[in-house]
Design a protein around this motif. Structure first.
Motif, PDB file in Angstrom:
ATOM      1  N   UNK A  52      46.662  38.684  46.464  1.00 35.55           N
ATOM      2  CA  UNK A  52      47.648  37.655  46.747  1.00 35.55           C
ATOM      3  C   UNK A  52      47.021  36.260  46.712  1.00 35.55           C
ATOM      4  N   UNK A  53      45.794  36.170  47.223  1.00 30.79           N
ATOM      5  CA  UNK A  53      45.160  34.851  47.271  1.00 30.79           C
ATOM      6  C   UNK A  53      44.831  34.338  45.866  1.00 30.79           C
ATOM      7  N   UNK A  54      44.769  35.247  44.896  1.00 31.55           N
ATOM      8  CA  UNK A  54      44.453  34.835  43.528  1.00 31.55           C
ATOM      9  C   UNK A  54      45.692  34.499  42.707  1.00 31.55           C
ATOM     10  N   UNK A  55      46.869  34.878  43.220  1.00 30.71           N
ATOM     11  CA  UNK A  55      48.084  34.741  42.397  1.00 30.71           C
ATOM     12  C   UNK A  55      48.363  33.295  41.953  1.00 30.71           C
ATOM     13  N   UNK A  56      48.271  32.300  42.847  1.00 33.37           N
ATOM     14  CA  UNK A  56      48.551  30.930  42.371  1.00 33.37           C
ATOM     15  C   UNK A  56      47.653  30.511  41.204  1.00 33.37           C
ATOM     16  N   UNK A  57      46.369  30.818  41.292  1.00 34.24           N
ATOM     17  CA  UNK A  57      45.453  30.442  40.215  1.00 34.24           C
ATOM     18  C   UNK A  57      45.779  31.202  38.931  1.00 34.24           C
ATOM     19  N   UNK A  58      46.121  32.475  39.073  1.00 38.09           N
ATOM     20  CA  UNK A  58      46.468  33.264  37.889  1.00 38.09           C
ATOM     21  C   UNK A  58      47.714  32.705  37.213  1.00 38.09           C
ATOM     22  N   UNK A  59      48.682  32.309  38.024  1.00 35.59           N
ATOM     23  CA  UNK A  59      49.914  31.742  37.461  1.00 35.59           C
ATOM     24  C   UNK A  59      49.618  30.441  36.721  1.00 35.59           C
ATOM     25  N   UNK A  60      48.800  29.623  37.351  1.00 38.52           N
ATOM     26  CA  UNK A  60      48.475  28.328  36.762  1.00 38.52           C
ATOM     27  C   UNK A  60      47.778  28.526  35.420  1.00 38.52           C
ATOM     28  N   UNK A  72      54.523  34.410  34.005  1.00 38.61           N
ATOM     29  CA  UNK A  72      54.712  35.276  35.174  1.00 38.61           C
ATOM     30  C   UNK A  72      54.713  36.756  34.784  1.00 38.61           C
ATOM     31  N   UNK A  73      55.247  37.061  33.604  1.00 36.55           N
ATOM     32  CA  UNK A  73      55.157  38.448  33.115  1.00 36.55           C
ATOM     33  C   UNK A  73      53.702  38.872  33.001  1.00 36.55           C
ATOM     34  N   UNK A  74      52.916  37.954  32.466  1.00 37.06           N
ATOM     35  CA  UNK A  74      51.496  38.227  32.282  1.00 37.06           C
ATOM     36  C   UNK A  74      50.813  38.484  33.629  1.00 37.06           C
ATOM     37  N   UNK A  75      51.137  37.650  34.614  1.00 38.95           N
ATOM     38  CA  UNK A  75      50.531  37.811  35.939  1.00 38.95           C
ATOM     39  C   UNK A  75      50.989  39.135  36.561  1.00 38.95           C
ATOM     40  N   UNK A  76      52.269  39.454  36.387  1.00 39.58           N
ATOM     41  CA  UNK A  76      52.772  40.718  36.947  1.00 39.58           C
ATOM     42  C   UNK A  76      52.060  41.913  36.311  1.00 39.58           C
TER      43      UNK A  76
END
Lengths: 266, 179
Positions: B20-28, B41-45
Motif C-alpha cells: 500500500x505504501x508503494x501504490x502512490x509512487x507506482x501510480x505516478x 491504474x490498470x497497470x498498477x492493479x
C-alpha cells in the motif's frame, strides 16, 4: 582533488552524491560557469518532469488499488477455482465409472458392476465436499447405525477403522440406482492427511456375481465384495495392500462370524 | 519464526502495508509512462495482483519497492509490445496540451517537455523517470531495470541530451574543460 566528470554533475543534480563529493562539485561550479549552466539545465529538466508527473502520486488512491481488497478478491477467486477443480474431478470420476461400465467386454454390465460404478461416482462427489461430506456425522454412530440398518433392512454396524488411522466422519443414505428401489449407505472415513475413503453398502438380495472384485479408477481403487447379506464397495486412493488390510477389517466388522479369508480371494 | 495462523496473518498484513505504501509512487510512475489515467491504474492493479500471487516467492526482508517497480515495468513492456503489434500506439499529437507559459530564458515549456519525453526511446524514458521523477538512488534504479549502474548513467545522459535538443533550450557553451 577528485576530477569533476559530467556524470558527477548529473549525480549532483539527482541528489546522489555524498557530502564530500557534493561540496567538491559545488566548489567546481563556483569557478566554472559552463558547468554551472549544465547543472542548471539538468535541474530545470528535473523540475519540469516533477511538475508534469508528480501530482499523480498525490491523488487519492482508488479502491480497486487497495492491496487488502485485491488480496481478498484473489482469495475468493482461488476458492472458486478449487471448487471448479473439485467439480471437474467429480465429473471425471463419474465419467470414468461410466466409461468402465461401457468397456468392451461384451454384453450389458452386470448388476454388481453397476454397484461398483455407483460407489465410485458417489465417492467422487462426496469426498470433495467440505461441510456437507456426510448427512449424519460419525459422532452419532449409534443413531446412524439404527437409521441406516432400518433403511437398508439389514443389520449394519459402523466399522471402526481407527486402528488403520482412519477417523469415522459419518454417513448418508443414497439411492442405489442399479437395484430397482434400492438404497445404499455411504460411510466416509478420513486419514490424518485429510484423504478420504468411502464404503458403499447395499443389501445383497438379488445381486449376482463374484464375491470379490478390485478395479482401479485413476488414482482411486474400488474394492468390492459381497456376502449373503450385503455388498460393500470400498473406494479410496490408498495403496492396494493398505486397502486390502482395510477391507479385511471392514469385512470382519460387517460380517461377524464369517471367515475373513474370503476377502483374500482374487 | 512463524508460529501458527496469527503469525502468518501478521506477515501478510505487513506485506499488504508495504504494498500500500508503494501504490502512490507506482501510480505516478505508471501515469508518466503511459500518459493515460486508466491504463496506468490498470497497470498498477495488474502489478499488485501479480505481487500478491507471487508473494510466496518473495523474501520479506528484500526491497519491496524495487521488486514492485520491476514487475510494473515488465507488465508495461509486455503491454507496449502487444499494442505495437496491434498498432494502437498513442500518437504524440493526440496528447493533451499543457498550459504553456510563454517560453522564457531559463524556463522549459512543460508541453514541450511532455512531448520530448514521449519521443525518447523507451529504455531511456524508463530510466529517466525512475531517477528524475521517483528520485530513486542510481543503484536501485539500475536494479529495477536489471542493468549495470554505468549503463543506467549513460541512458540518463543520452536522455537528457535528447531532451535538451527537443525542448530547444539554447545551446550550451561547449563543455570542453570538464573531465
Amino acid at each position: 582533488m577528485t576530477p569533476i566528470t559530467r556524470d558527477m554533475l548529473m549525480a549532483y543534480c539527482d541528489g546522489q552524491l555524498g557530502d564530500a563529493d557534493r561540496s567538491a562539485v559545488e566548489t567546481h561550479l563556483a569557478a566554472n560557469p559552463d558547468a554551472m549552466a549544465e547543472v542548471a539545465l539538468i535541474q530545470r529538466q528535473n523540475h519540469a518532469i516533477q511538475t508534469l508527473f508528480a501530482p499523480a502520486g498525490a491523488e487519492p488512491v482508488p479502491a480497486r488499488l487497495k492491496p487488502a481488497r485485491l488480496a481478498e478478491a484473489q482469495k475468493s477467486r482461488r476458492w472458486q477455482t478449487l471448487q471448479r477443480a473439485a467439480m471437474i474431478t467429480a465429473l471425471l470420476g463419474i465419467g470414468m465409472a461410466a466409461g468402465w461400465l461401457l468397456r468392451p467386454s461384451g454384453g450389458s454390465p452386470q448388476l454388481y458392476d453397476r454397484l461398483i460404478a455407483d460407489a465410485v461416482s458417489a465417492h467422487t462427489v462426496y469426498v470433495a465436499e467440505n461441510r456437507h461430506a456426510v448427512e449424519v456425522a460419525g459422532d452419532d454412530s449409534e443413531h446412524l447405525s439404527t437409521w441406516l440398518s432400518n433403511r437398508l433392512a439389514t443389520n449394519l454396524a459402523m466399522p471402526d477403522l481407527s486402528a488403520q488411522g482412519l477417523t469415522f466422519l459419518g454417513g448418508r443414505l443414497l439411492p442405489a440406482p442399479a437395484i430397482p428401489g434400492g438404497r445404499a449407505a455411504q460411510l466416509m472415513y478420513e486419514d490424518r492427511g485429510g484423504e478420504r475413503l468411502t464404503l458403499y453398502i447395499t443389501p445383497a438380495q438379488g445381486v449376482d456375481g463374484p464375491d470379490y472384485e478390485k478395479i482401479a479408477f485413476g488414482a482411486d481403487t474400488a474394492l468390492y465384495w459381497a456376502n449373503t447379506l450385503i455388498t460393500c464397495t470400498i473406494v479410496g486412493n490408498e495403496q492396494p495392500e493398505t486397502l486390502q488390510a482395510i477391507a479385511n477389517t471392514v469385512f470382519a466388522q460387517l460380517s461377524p462370524g464369517q471367515a475373513a479369508e474370503r476377502v483374500y480371494r482374487g | 519464526m512463524l508460529e501458527g495462523p496469527s503469525a502468518i496473518r501478521a506477515v501478510l498484513d505487513q506485506f499488504l502495508d508495504q504494498l500500500e505504501s508503494c501504490v502512490p509512487a507506482l501510480r505516478r510512475y505508471a501515469r508518466a509512462l503511459t500518459r493515460n489515467v486508466d491504463l496506468a491504474d490498470d497497470l498498477v492493479q495488474d502489478c499488485l495482483e501479480r505481487a500478491l500471487a507471487k508473494r510466496g516467492l518473495f523474501r520479506p526482508t528484500g526491497p519491496v519497492r524495487a521488486w514492485l517497480f520491476t514487475i510494473l515495468l515488465n507488465l508495461h513492456r509486455n503491454a507496449r509490445r502487444s499494442s505495437l503489434r496491434r498498432g494502437t500506439e498513442v500518437d504524440i499529437d493526440d496528447l493533451p496540451e499543457m498550459a504553456t507559459p510563454a517560453p522564457q530564458p531559463g524556463h522549459i515549456a512543460l508541453a514541450e517537455m511532455a512531448r520530448a519525453i514521449e519521443t525518447l526511446p523507451p529504455e531511456q524514458k524508463e530510466a529517466l523517470l525512475l531517477v528524475a521523477l521517483e528520485g530513486l538512488p542510481y543503484q536501485e534504479a539500475a536494479d529495477i531495470l536489471q542493468i549495470p549502474i554505468g549503463t543506467l548513467m549513460s541512458r540518463l545522459g543520452r536522455a537528457r541530451a535528447a531532451l535538451r535538443l527537443a525542448t530547444g533550450t539554447p545551446s550550451e557553451p561547449h563543455l570542453r574543460t570538464v573531465k
